[in-house]
Design an enzyme around this catalytic site. Structure first.
Site, mmCIF file in Angstrom:
data_model
loop_
_atom_site.group_PDB
_atom_site.id
_atom_site.type_symbol
_atom_site.label_atom_id
_atom_site.label_comp_id
_atom_site.label_asym_id
_atom_site.label_seq_id
_atom_site.Cartn_x
_atom_site.Cartn_y
_atom_site.Cartn_z
ATOM 1 N N GLU A 24 6.549 -5.051 5.944
ATOM 2 C CA GLU A 24 7.377 -4.982 4.740
ATOM 3 C C GLU A 24 7.598 -3.506 4.456
ATOM 4 O O GLU A 24 6.677 -2.819 4.009
ATOM 5 C CB GLU A 24 6.660 -5.644 3.552
ATOM 6 N N CYS A 59 10.053 -0.767 -3.644
ATOM 7 C CA CYS A 59 11.034 -0.801 -2.551
ATOM 8 C C CYS A 59 12.280 -1.602 -2.921
ATOM 9 O O CYS A 59 13.357 -1.360 -2.395
ATOM 10 C CB CYS A 59 10.389 -1.365 -1.286
#
Length: 477
Positions: free
Chosen positions: A248, A282
């Site tokens: 990720e 993010c």
């Protein structure tokens, strides 16, 4: 419940359900005042070997438990986290810097993720059934998983990995970020009350621990959340032993605002979803594309709204912007802010970083910078937002898709058909219409392109902790 109330003054590794420390320790820094946080262990290769051995031993038994047994243990764990939620939130603000309201929200999500993920059913698929034979596909646990957790969401991202691993029958070793080790260690200390020895363990360390974990032949699966650069190193390291790996990685999320939106209704949402956790997420909005017909009014109202959000120590009342998490990130931000001058960009709000005791950065909005400017191209992980004009739909989709990242993106539009048409063309793992950063334990989350490999959460995320096994059952020899 009383026995599960934790002592938050001392911090230990958890190996085989025992609290242990190391000969050499280190400490994190409170980013609001640059003061040292408590000492934590620096794990050695010997500590890791011991944890892996305990995890392998525990796996033989844990992998044979039923989903019901695992679910019961996880529910007890969720209850224990709830009993300690208030203190965990305070520790999260101390180590991460995010305001207490945001820390409480993150800790508050953890029990929901535990219950939500463990409610999902792992399927057993019958592919073919005839009088002669049955072919089935089933999912089996992989073995020992390692969860490498980042410093921006150290509670929720640790929990997502822990639950996905143990619910599917694996054992897990958690490695919190050296910047934010405190909640991770306490979450795993709590887990000792709910799980047998060796099932959930935690090692605190410095920058040497991650590579030791990815190289270790006794670890079978890595789940890593962090930067693209480090993710590539993790993948290269895992290749040596063909570890299963989920990555990720970073994002640079575009949001496309169409000209038909209700500006006053959208501004508070967009303002907050561009700057939560001082934009160190993010999946925050990182590039805001506003239709030229509404650009001036939108910009004026966005600046006015963001000005109302207070900056300060996360323990203060009504604070929205805490400090950025660490000195490295602060220095990177300063360097990026320098490009405002060197590239002759126009700041509609902020634009400079003033020295302070902690790592504080006031929110900055850049007015229609060129598409090739650094503030557009780089993921800042600091509260600086470029707002860009668009007029042509095809063109704005191309611009939104132009980067090597593809984590999240959003379309804001009153016409759902039009919004869906645009959404279908966006290259990202998650697309939101009229929102951004919505997450749920039953919905998979992951990136396209260089934003990662595979997904976490949801059924697909759980299956990433499993091997697929096809069985051919022929009725007669």
């Amino acid at each position: 419940m009383a026995s599960h109330v934790l002592d938050f003054s001392t911090y230990y590794n958890i190996i085989d359900n025992k609290l242990t420390s190391t000969a050499i320790t280190r400490h994190g820094i409170n980013p609001a005042n640059a003061q040292p946080n408590p000492e934590v262990p620096i794990s050695t290769q010997a500590d890791l070997d011991q944890a892996v051995e305990a995890a392998q031993k525990a796996f033989k038994i844990w992998s044979k438990t039923s989903f019901e047994e695992r679910r019961a243990a996880l529910h007890a764990y969720a209850d224990a986290i709830e009993a300690n939620a208030e203190k965990l939130a305070q520790i999260l603000t101390m180590e991460q810097g995010k305001p207490l309201t945001q820390s409480s929200a993150e800790v508050g999500m953890a029990p929901g993720w535990i219950r939500g993920l463990s409610a999902l059913e792992i399927p057993r698929n019958v592919i073919e059934e005839t009088e002669e034979k049955t072919i089935i596909q089933r999912y089996t646990p992989i073995g020992v998983a390692a969860a490498i957790v980042p410093w921006n969401f150290p509670v929720l991202l640790a929990i997502g990995k822990i639950v996905s691993a143990v619910y599917t029958g694996n054992t897990v070793i958690v490695k919190p970020s050296p910047f934010t080790p405190y909640c991770g260690l306490k979450l795993v200390e709590l887990a000792t009350h709910s799980f047998p020895p060796g099932v959930v363990q935690c090692l605190s360390g410095d920058d040497t621990l991650g590579p030791m974990i990815t190289e270790h032949p006794g670890i079978d699966k890595i789940s890593f959340t962090g930067s693209i650069l480090t993710g590539k190193r993790v993948m290269a390291s895992c290749a040596k032993t063909l570890k299963r790996v989920t990555l990720e990685l970073g994002g640079n999320d575009p949001a496309i605002i169409c000209e038909d939106v209700d500006i006053d209704a959208v501004i508070p949402k967009v303002g907050i979803l561009s700057y939560l956790c001082s934009a160190q997420i993010c999946m925050m909005i990182k590039r805001l594309y506003v239709h030229e017909k509404i650009y001036d009014e939108f910009m004026e109202k966005l600046v006015a709204f963001v000005k109302t959000l207070k900056v300060g120590d996360g323990t203060g009342a009504d604070i929205f912007f805490g400090p950025v998490q660490n000195k490295m990130q602060y220095e990177k931000a300063k360097e990026l802010f320098g490009s405002i001058t060197t590239e002759n960009l126009k700041a509609a709000l902020g634009g400079t970083i003033e020295d302070s005791t902690g790592y504080f950065i006031h929110p900055t909005i850049i007015d229609n910078p060129p598409e090739d400017s650094r503030v557009v191209h780089e993921e800042p992980f600091a509260p600086i937002l470029p707002v860009l004009k668009w007029s042509d739909e095809e063109d704005v989709i191309d611009r939104a898709n132009a980067l090597e990242t593809g984590l999240g993106s959003s379309v804001w539009c009153s016409d759902l058909d039009r919004a869906s048409r645009i959404a279908d063309q966006l290259q990202s793992g998650v697309v939101w219409v009229n929102s951004h950063f919505q997450v749920a334990p039953n919905a998979p989350f992951g990136g396209h392109k260089q934003s990662g490999m595979g997904v976490e959460w949801g059924l697909s995320g759980l299956l990433a902790y499993c091997n697929s096994q096809t069985q051919w059952l022929n009725k007669s020899p």
